[in-house]
Design a protein around this motif. Structure first.
Motif, PDB file in Angstrom:
ATOM      1  N   ASP A  98       0.849  -1.187   0.000  1.00  0.00           N
ATOM      2  CA  ASP A  98       0.000   0.000   0.000  1.00  0.00           C
ATOM      3  C   ASP A  98       0.887   1.240   0.000  1.00  0.00           C
ATOM      4  O   ASP A  98       1.427   1.633   1.023  1.00  0.00           O
ATOM      5  CB  ASP A  98      -0.908  -0.013   1.232  1.00  0.00           C
ATOM      6  CG  ASP A  98      -1.762   1.249   1.298  1.00  0.00           C
ATOM      7  OD1 ASP A  98      -1.693   2.061   0.346  1.00  0.00           O
ATOM      8  OD2 ASP A  98      -2.488   1.414   2.294  1.00  0.00           O
ATOM      9  N   PHE A  99       1.060   1.809  -1.191  1.00  0.00           N
ATOM     10  CA  PHE A  99       1.872   3.020  -1.318  1.00  0.00           C
ATOM     11  C   PHE A  99       0.981   4.255  -1.455  1.00  0.00           C
ATOM     12  O   PHE A  99       1.412   5.285  -1.946  1.00  0.00           O
ATOM     13  CB  PHE A  99       2.772   2.937  -2.563  1.00  0.00           C
ATOM     14  CG  PHE A  99       3.835   1.875  -2.494  1.00  0.00           C
ATOM     15  CD1 PHE A  99       4.197   1.288  -1.284  1.00  0.00           C
ATOM     16  CD2 PHE A  99       4.509   1.470  -3.644  1.00  0.00           C
ATOM     17  CE1 PHE A  99       5.186   0.316  -1.227  1.00  0.00           C
ATOM     18  CE2 PHE A  99       5.495   0.495  -3.597  1.00  0.00           C
ATOM     19  CZ  PHE A  99       5.844  -0.078  -2.386  1.00  0.00           C
ATOM     20  N   SER A 100      -0.290   4.139  -1.042  1.00  0.00           N
ATOM     21  CA  SER A 100      -1.244   5.192  -1.393  1.00  0.00           C
ATOM     22  C   SER A 100      -0.974   6.521  -0.702  1.00  0.00           C
ATOM     23  O   SER A 100      -1.519   7.543  -1.106  1.00  0.00           O
ATOM     24  CB  SER A 100      -2.663   4.728  -1.077  1.00  0.00           C
ATOM     25  OG  SER A 100      -2.782   4.499   0.314  1.00  0.00           O
ATOM     26  N   ASP A 101      -0.117   6.527   0.325  1.00  0.00           N
ATOM     27  CA  ASP A 101       0.199   7.804   0.964  1.00  0.00           C
ATOM     28  C   ASP A 101       0.813   8.791  -0.021  1.00  0.00           C
ATOM     29  O   ASP A 101       0.631  10.005   0.124  1.00  0.00           O
ATOM     30  CB  ASP A 101       1.180   7.585   2.129  1.00  0.00           C
ATOM     31  CG  ASP A 101       0.460   7.082   3.367  1.00  0.00           C
ATOM     32  OD1 ASP A 101      -0.791   7.117   3.358  1.00  0.00           O
ATOM     33  OD2 ASP A 101       1.129   6.648   4.319  1.00  0.00           O
ATOM     34  N   ALA A 102       1.535   8.278  -0.998  1.00  0.00           N
ATOM     35  CA  ALA A 102       2.210   9.170  -1.946  1.00  0.00           C
ATOM     36  C   ALA A 102       1.208   9.993  -2.766  1.00  0.00           C
ATOM     37  O   ALA A 102       1.250  11.232  -2.725  1.00  0.00           O
ATOM     38  CB  ALA A 102       3.141   8.370  -2.848  1.00  0.00           C
ATOM     39  N   PRO A 103       0.291   9.341  -3.501  1.00  0.00           N
ATOM     40  CA  PRO A 103      -0.640  10.161  -4.271  1.00  0.00           C
ATOM     41  C   PRO A 103      -1.587  10.978  -3.392  1.00  0.00           C
ATOM     42  O   PRO A 103      -2.016  12.064  -3.808  1.00  0.00           O
ATOM     43  CB  PRO A 103      -1.430   9.128  -5.096  1.00  0.00           C
ATOM     44  CG  PRO A 103      -1.267   7.842  -4.385  1.00  0.00           C
ATOM     45  CD  PRO A 103       0.080   7.901  -3.739  1.00  0.00           C
ATOM     46  N   LYS A 104      -1.868  10.499  -2.188  1.00  0.00           N
ATOM     47  CA  LYS A 104      -2.733  11.290  -1.299  1.00  0.00           C
ATOM     48  C   LYS A 104      -2.047  12.602  -0.941  1.00  0.00           C
ATOM     49  O   LYS A 104      -2.686  13.668  -0.901  1.00  0.00           O
ATOM     50  CB  LYS A 104      -3.042  10.503  -0.021  1.00  0.00           C
ATOM     51  CG  LYS A 104      -4.132   9.465  -0.187  1.00  0.00           C
ATOM     52  CD  LYS A 104      -4.411   8.788   1.146  1.00  0.00           C
ATOM     53  CE  LYS A 104      -5.188   7.499   0.955  1.00  0.00           C
ATOM     54  NZ  LYS A 104      -4.963   6.564   2.074  1.00  0.00           N
ATOM     55  N   ALA A 105      -0.743  12.535  -0.672  1.00  0.00           N
ATOM     56  CA  ALA A 105      -0.010  13.751  -0.334  1.00  0.00           C
ATOM     57  C   ALA A 105       0.014  14.698  -1.532  1.00  0.00           C
ATOM     58  O   ALA A 105      -0.162  15.916  -1.395  1.00  0.00           O
ATOM     59  CB  ALA A 105       1.408  13.409   0.097  1.00  0.00           C
ATOM     60  N   ALA A 106       0.217  14.111  -2.732  1.00  0.00           N
ATOM     61  CA  ALA A 106       0.230  14.941  -3.940  1.00  0.00           C
ATOM     62  C   ALA A 106      -1.124  15.614  -4.113  1.00  0.00           C
ATOM     63  O   ALA A 106      -1.216  16.818  -4.414  1.00  0.00           O
ATOM     64  CB  ALA A 106       0.560  14.078  -5.150  1.00  0.00           C
ATOM     65  N   LYS A 107      -2.164  14.839  -3.868  1.00  0.00           N
ATOM     66  CA  LYS A 107      -3.513  15.387  -4.027  1.00  0.00           C
ATOM     67  C   LYS A 107      -3.742  16.539  -3.056  1.00  0.00           C
ATOM     68  O   LYS A 107      -4.346  17.551  -3.412  1.00  0.00           O
ATOM     69  CB  LYS A 107      -4.549  14.285  -3.786  1.00  0.00           C
ATOM     70  CG  LYS A 107      -5.972  14.708  -4.073  1.00  0.00           C
ATOM     71  CD  LYS A 107      -6.910  13.524  -4.014  1.00  0.00           C
ATOM     72  CE  LYS A 107      -8.365  13.842  -4.243  1.00  0.00           C
ATOM     73  NZ  LYS A 107      -8.746  15.170  -4.590  1.00  0.00           N
ATOM     74  N   ALA A 108      -3.224  16.383  -1.831  1.00  0.00           N
ATOM     75  CA  ALA A 108      -3.390  17.450  -0.841  1.00  0.00           C
ATOM     76  C   ALA A 108      -2.779  18.747  -1.354  1.00  0.00           C
ATOM     77  O   ALA A 108      -3.371  19.832  -1.232  1.00  0.00           O
ATOM     78  CB  ALA A 108      -2.743  17.035   0.478  1.00  0.00           C
ATOM     79  N   LEU A 109      -1.606  18.634  -1.951  1.00  0.00           N
ATOM     80  CA  LEU A 109      -0.934  19.842  -2.450  1.00  0.00           C
ATOM     81  C   LEU A 109      -1.691  20.428  -3.645  1.00  0.00           C
ATOM     82  O   LEU A 109      -1.850  21.657  -3.750  1.00  0.00           O
ATOM     83  CB  LEU A 109       0.500  19.502  -2.847  1.00  0.00           C
ATOM     84  CG  LEU A 109       1.389  20.706  -3.138  1.00  0.00           C
ATOM     85  CD1 LEU A 109       1.555  21.575  -1.902  1.00  0.00           C
ATOM     86  CD2 LEU A 109       2.749  20.258  -3.636  1.00  0.00           C
ATOM     87  N   PHE A 110      -2.179  19.559  -4.536  1.00  0.00           N
ATOM     88  CA  PHE A 110      -2.941  20.057  -5.689  1.00  0.00           C
ATOM     89  C   PHE A 110      -4.241  20.724  -5.216  1.00  0.00           C
ATOM     90  O   PHE A 110      -4.625  21.772  -5.716  1.00  0.00           O
ATOM     91  CB  PHE A 110      -3.268  18.910  -6.656  1.00  0.00           C
ATOM     92  CG  PHE A 110      -2.061  18.359  -7.362  1.00  0.00           C
ATOM     93  CD1 PHE A 110      -1.090  19.215  -7.869  1.00  0.00           C
ATOM     94  CD2 PHE A 110      -1.890  16.992  -7.535  1.00  0.00           C
ATOM     95  CE1 PHE A 110       0.027  18.711  -8.523  1.00  0.00           C
ATOM     96  CE2 PHE A 110      -0.783  16.483  -8.187  1.00  0.00           C
ATOM     97  CZ  PHE A 110       0.183  17.344  -8.673  1.00  0.00           C
ATOM     98  N   ASP A 111      -4.888  20.109  -4.235  1.00  0.00           N
ATOM     99  CA  ASP A 111      -6.122  20.692  -3.702  1.00  0.00           C
ATOM    100  C   ASP A 111      -5.843  22.070  -3.112  1.00  0.00           C
ATOM    101  O   ASP A 111      -6.612  23.026  -3.310  1.00  0.00           O
ATOM    102  CB  ASP A 111      -6.722  19.782  -2.620  1.00  0.00           C
ATOM    103  CG  ASP A 111      -7.384  18.550  -3.226  1.00  0.00           C
ATOM    104  OD1 ASP A 111      -7.581  18.551  -4.465  1.00  0.00           O
ATOM    105  OD2 ASP A 111      -7.670  17.598  -2.483  1.00  0.00           O
TER     106      ASP A 111
END
Lengths: 289, 570, 392
Positions: free
Chosen positions: C48-61
């Motif tokens: 489960d590497f999903s922390d990576a895209p979640k962090a990216a999404k936070a910055l894009f949001d």
């Protein structure tokens, strides 16, 4: 030479684990006529339940008992599916079902346990018993071997001496006929599944701390387990026990030769085939047909 | 090869290519891309359809064969071998064949679940080896090249569809051939197949070789599809899932393979659209598969059944017997069809047969009677080669048979029927006759059926009753026109009238087909009507032998045997 | 309410970065709606590497919350490949053809690079994975991850062992998966070339699961003083516990970034072994580090856990935002790829090397790590400054 002996001693742990898992597989097959590809996955469920319970603060022995019960429960669930819908199904259908169940159980297991997130598996037996040829023989290794032998012994006594054991044997040979003569088929089958689940759980709880305990890895221990059971032709518990130890030993010994490299995993496989072909050389026809 | 299988193979190819062409016309690019993946999966499933669906052997290493094909294509691509992708894929398939045969070798001895575990072990070992071998060309970024004609999504889809159509067509033809019937029969009973003179190893190895080839081709197609592969494409886990899917959909049917392929390709897409985690797919698959498997019939079989309900094929009428259309009689001359001398068989300390002599002269119908447990079936087993450890001599046409395996004995001229039904229920009546008789024309099949009194050759064996199956068993053995036919209680389960007709048929066998007959039967009327001579067994010993009427009137025979019949009849 | 506060918090951070990198150019435009950015991550299944895209999404949001990049909103598409090559290939096609993404950023997959690199090249799409694992991530012309990667880390750990720990007998025990044999061998050769040493023992056949006793015994008997292993988290725990069970001493166990995790630390709190691990970025467990400040506040604002993966996703998103800001005209696949290939190296506090995509045929911009040592269950920094692998 010495390093070979060292590796032989080092292989005892794995050998004991395979033996115990193999005996569980033979147990399930002989009594409910299912080759259970999901066997180790059931055990992994129980073992991880134990780890997760201890993580949230349950005392070790309480967690262990709860884990065993959970393993038994998952076993019963799988058994319920098998006995309710597939009691009279062919071998290949049952194999397909247990494969599908393996896929399902590991999917849930990986989801709940978080893939490669390591879990603290408390060691039920820590420390080592003695040192042999420069290798610590751990208590776990001793316990595994001992448990496998004890289980084998008990099953033998149970099947040959007890009334329920005889009923169970009748059950595995002809479930429908057994039902006719008044054996509580369904109930007995579920007990077999429960005991198989709990025993596998126990095996995996013991070895998990020394392995990379992720759910998939533990579930796939079913391969060496079934290979051991195959050496006993899913009949003889003692041959299965021996098979498990031999496979574990072989893996360990081969890892001593770096030349064999990536082909290591293939070697036990080739040996199994050789053993089977030799021991089956007289057999020409499938017994039943 | 039959008219039917030729027709359905052509139909298959036409439908597949037609639907494929339609898809190319109406589907957008992305869906074509997905459909390509589905069709490649379908080719992989077809390969399982051969070993599992047809021959009934569990194989859990199909993706390993695919891996061999894929890697071979990779090497050929890097080496820029001549011929391009289609040839490479073909070579990839061929490269997988030795692996298939190697796995098939244990299958000669191992069955069912033992074989499953050996194949699983192979998949695990292969998995580990493949993981260490980088896909050829990965380091240099050499993508597997597609031929210009089939480049682009639509082109490659067409290519895959054509490959699928050809393979499923060929498999349909093989399935309709004697080899195909043989696979279905092996699944049901290996002994019975050997009694038709077919070598089991030959049939099993062919199944594995063909399956490995098809699987290798699917791996090659995948290489051309993705351009670059990783070992994760071919894991042991994947092989297991493929097996479960194949069992669920019925991969021996082309539509089953396509349904399975579509499930594999569209499921992740569906989950993505619904925005649910991909691992849910595995769980849903498990539930769906268990559910589908519990239905007791594969998805293809359900589809076919539903389809057949719509288009009800009319059953053919029983034909009039035309003796000239029967397979031509074979003249075996005057050498004794069967001569048994001093035959002794022991099971442990029990003596089943004790120094038994029996003669079946050419052109004769000889009865073998005796109470249950007298050793009649053991004698048939010994003569046909299923009991190999015996003392004494067995000869047919003066050729000694000691040490000769059952299928060889069958081809030397000894055919038998079985007391318990061993005809594979999935075969059609005509396919069974073709399996049993080997080289036989459709008209001859019709004539044999008319002679024995069975209807429609296109009915499945599962659709006829037990009595008719016995007749079919007899018809198969007789149509092969061996030197001697051993009939094991053919009249069991027949009505009085049917038994009378059967007696007439049996007595005709030598004249019409040239074969002598050894008839084991409890029905004394039938024995009287059909046999010229009778041998009586009791507790493994011959107690009387000679012309039928004389022997049946002997007091010793009446007490030993006929009493039993009367109580049975009562 | 709380949500709004978070957004404002991040917005201030993002606003400053926007200002500092403002250029004279007209800036990016987005005539066809929001800028679509995709990512493929192994989020379910074995890892489960999903922390990576979640962090990216936070910055894009957060960027969108302050009006996007020069008024262009970002639409971020997350896809999961469950570590299945077929699913990864499908996801890439879906993102490129149906979702019309202009670039990939913030993803973290076990095998996506190998499966899709050719497709990216054909589609002229550039990818900036938050975490690259597969060797192809580091040798493709269209992919440049923001992490150091296992291969460079191996070299780095080898150099750390010879140069800083000053041990002679370095051993290498590796698990080879997914066609990484050549890359691992190259990493080993690179260490040998730089250090002038030879590995005492090389075993490239360690299984992903199993009993590690024979390997541990082998390392001991070969006289290894440092063992470099690419084991993943549970295996790290298993190996060290096996070493403890065998009462081994005198070996420095050196793991790659998967070993550096709080859970591993906790599981190995009682170990007698000397355990090291290399990091991909500024040590994420160091909450007081200035270098981590921006990332920590962004994660806290978005309510995301502080993990190494989230550093990767965050950094990758930072990079792509900065690159898009430098584009003149419409943001398309072509313009993003062009901007990446002509970009100047940029320093980010999270990483020890400057990030650059560039026009080379392969990219591995990140060459610096910090080595962590496990002390009583806690990770402490063993190299205060960045440990950089020399370019030769």
């Amino acid at each position: 030479m010495n390093s070979l002996l060292t590796n032989a001693v080092a292989g005892l742990t794995a050998g004991g684990a395979y033996a115990l898992l193999g005996v569980c597989a033979t147990f399930t097959f002989r009594l409910v006529a299912v080759v259970n590809f999901a066997g180790a996955a059931i055990g992994a469920s129980g073992a991880f339940a134990f780890a997760l319970l201890v993580e949230v603060g349950t005392p070790i022995w309480g967690g262990a008992i709860a884990g065993l019960l959970f393993g038994a429960l998952v076993g019963v669930l799988v058994g319920e599916i098998m006995t309710r819908w597939f009691a009279e199904a062919s071998t290949s259908i049952k194999a397909a079902v247990s494969t599908a169940l393996l896929v399902g159980v590991t999917a849930v297991g990986l989801r709940v346990t978080g893939g490669q997130r390591p879990h603290e598996f408390p060691e039920l037996l820590s420390g080592s018993a003695f040192r042999l040829l420069g290798v610590e023989v751990t208590n776990t290794a001793i316990a595994m071997l001992g448990l496998a032998m004890l289980f084998t012994l008990l099953i033998g006594l149970f099947l040959n001496r007890s009334h329920v054991g005889l009923q169970l044997r009748a059950l595995s040979e002809r479930p429908a006929a057994a039902e006719l003569i008044g054996i509580p088929v369904h109930q007995l089958s579920l007990w077999v599944w429960a005991i198989g689940g709990a025993a596998t759980t126990l095996a995996l709880m013991l070895i998990a701390p020394q392995r990379a305990p992720n759910f998939l890895g533990l579930s796939l221990l079913v391969v060496p387990a079934l290979a051991s059971a195959l050496i006993g032709f899913f009949r003889s518990f003692w041959a299965t026990l021996l098979g498990g130890v031999v496979i574990g030993e072989m893996e360990s010994l081969i890892s001593g030769f770096s030349g064999l490299g990536a082909y290591r995993t293939a070697v036990p496989f080739l040996v199994i085939i050789a053993v089977l072909l030799w021991s089956q050389r007289g057999g020409r026809w499938d017994d039943a047909r | 090869m039959t008219r039917d299988s030729m027709r359905s193979a052509t139909l298959n190819v036409a439908i597949t290519i037609g639907l494929g062409g339609l898809a190319i016309l109406i589907l957008p690019n992305y869906w074509i891309y997905l459909a390509t993946g589905a069709m490649i999966g379908a080719v992989g499933l077809l390969s399982l359809g051969v070993v599992e669906g047809r021959a009934g052997m569990i194989s859990l290493c199909q993706l390993s064969f695919a891996g061999v094909g894929a890697w071979t294509v990779g090497y050929l691509n890097v080496a820029e071998a001549p011929g391009g992708l289609p040839i490479w894929i073909l070579i990839g398939g061929l490269a997988a064949v030795p692996f298939g045969i190697a796995i098939g070798l244990p299958a000669l001895r191992l069955r069912g679940i033992n074989l499953a575990i050996v194949t699983l072990g192979f998949a695990g070992a292969f998995d580990a080896v493949l993981a260490a071998i980088t896909y050829p060309g990965q380091a240099e970024f050499l993508q597997v090249l597609r031929p210009d004609v089939f480049d682009g999504d639509r082109g490659y889809f067409l290519f895959v569809v054509i490959v699928f159509a050809v393979i499923s067509g060929v498999l349909e033809l093989v399935g309709g051939s004697r080899l195909g019937s043989c696979w279905l029969a092996i699944r049901h009973s290996e002994r019975a197949v050997a009694a038709h003179g077919v070598g089991i190893p030959y049939a099993k190895l062919r199944a594995f070789a063909l399956s490995a080839f098809v699987s290798g081709v699917s791996g090659g197609l995948l290489a051309g599809y993705l351009g670059m592969l990783v070992s994760d494409n071919f894991t042991m886990f994947g092989s297991m899932v493929l097996y479960a899917v194949a069992t669920m959909v019925g991969a021996q049917y082309p539509e089953g393979a396509v349904v399975g392929g579509l499930l594999g390709a569209l499921f992740p897409e569906l989950l993505r659209r619904l925005d649910v985690p991909q691992d849910l797919g595995n769980l849903l698959f498990a539930i769906g598969a268990v559910q589908a498997l519990a239905a007791r019939e594969t998805i293809s079989e359900s589809l076919r059944r539903a389809f057949c309900r719509v288009v009800r094929s009319k059953t053919r009428q029983l034909r009039r017997l035309d003796a000239s259309a029967l397979p031509p009689r074979i003249d075996y001359g005057n050498a004794p069809a069967l001569a048994v001398r001093g035959l002794t068989v022991r099971y442990g300390s029990v003596i089943a047969l004790n120094s038994v002599d029996i003669d079946v002269p050419a052109g004769a119908v000889v009865g073998l009677i005796g109470p249950n447990g007298a050793g009649k079936s053991t004698l048939i087993d010994a003569v046909s080669g299923y009991v190999l450890r015996y003392e004494g001599q067995i000869e047919t046409k003066n050729r000694p048979l000691e040490g000769v395996l059952p299928h060889r004995r069958a081809s030397l001229g000894i055919r038998r029927t079985w007391q318990t039904n061993r005809i594979a229920p999935d075969l059609t009546v005509s396919a069974y006759l073709r399996l049993a008789a080997g080289n036989i024309t459709n008209d001859e099949i019709d004539a044999v059926l008319a002679w024995i009194g069975l209807p429609d050759p296109d009915t499945k064996v599962s659709g006829i009753d037990a009595g008719a199956r016995r007749l079919l068993d007899v018809a198969g053995a007789v149509a092969a026109r061996p030197a001697v036919v051993l009939l094991d209680e053919p009249a069991a389960g027949q009505s009085f009238d049917e038994a009378a007709r059967l007696a007439e048929r049996i007595s005709e066998i030598p004249d019409l087909f040239g074969s002598a007959v050894l008839l084991v039967e409890h029905d004394m009327d039938l024995v009287r009507a059909a046999c010229s001579a009778v041998t009586v067994l009791d507790f493994g010993e011959v107690i009387a032998s000679g012309p039928t009427r004389e022997v049946l009137d002997l007091p010793i025979v009446k007490t030993a045997y006929l009493g039993v019949v009367e109580t049975e009849a009562a | 309410m709380l949500g709004t506060m978070r957004w404002i918090g991040i917005a201030i951070g993002v606003g400053t970065t926007l200002l500092t990198t403002a250029t004279f150019a007209a800036g990016p435009t987005c005539p066809d709606g929001p800028i679509r950015i995709g990512s493929i991550t192994s989020a379910t299944g074995p890892v489960d590497f999903s922390d990576a895209p979640k962090a990216a999404k936070a910055l894009f949001d957060a960027t969108n919350a302050v009006g996007g990049i020069d008024g262009c909103r970002i639409a971020y598409e997350l896809a999961d490949d469950k570590a299945d090559p077929q699913v990864a290939a499908q996801a890439a096609r879906d993102l490129i053809e149906n979702k019309k993404v202009v670039t990939m950023a913030g993803g973290a997959s076990l095998l996506e690079c190998a499966v899709n690199s050719q497709l990216y090249k054909r589609s002229n799409l550039s990818s900036i994975p938050g975490l690259g694992v597969n060797p192809v991530c580091f040798v493709s012309s269209n992919i440049a991850p923001v992490n150091v990667g296992p291969y460079t880390l191996e070299t780095a750990l080898g150099l750390f062992a010879t140069n800083q720990l000053r041990v002679k007998n370095v051993c290498v025990l590796l698990t080879i998966i997914g066609g990484s044999l050549e890359a691992h061998k190259a990493a080993l050769a690179r260490w040998e070339a730089i250090s002038g040493q030879k590995a005492k023992l090389v075993d490239l056949t360690v299984p992903t699961t199993g009993d590690y006793t024979p390997f541990v015994i082998r390392a001991r008997d070969a006289g290894c003083e440092a063992v470099i292993s690419n084991a993943v988290e549970p295996t790290v725990v298993a190996i060290v516990k096996t070493a403890d069970a065998q009462k081994i001493s005198g070996i420095n166990w050196m793991f790659l970034s998967p070993g550096y995790s709080v859970e591993v630390g906790k599981a190995l709190a009682a170990t007698q072994q000397a355990v090291y691990a290399g990091t991909e970025w500024e040590p994420y467990t160091d909450q007081n580090s200035d270098a981590n400040k921006e990332w920590i506040s962004a994660m806290n604002s978005a309510g995301l856990p502080l993990t190494a993966f989230s550093q990767g996703g965050y950094l990758s998103a930072r990079v792509i935002i900065d690159v898009i800001k430098g584009i003149d005209g419409p943001v398309t696949r072509d313009s993003v790829s062009k901007a990446l290939s002509s970009m100047n190296p940029v320093s980010y506090s999270l990483a020890g090397s400057q990030y650059v995509f560039g026009s080379a045929s392969t990219h591995a911009p990140m060459q610096a790590t910090k080595v962590m040592k496990l002390e009583k269950g806690n990770w402490t920094v063993a190299t205060k400054d960045w440990f950089v692998v020399p370019s030769k």
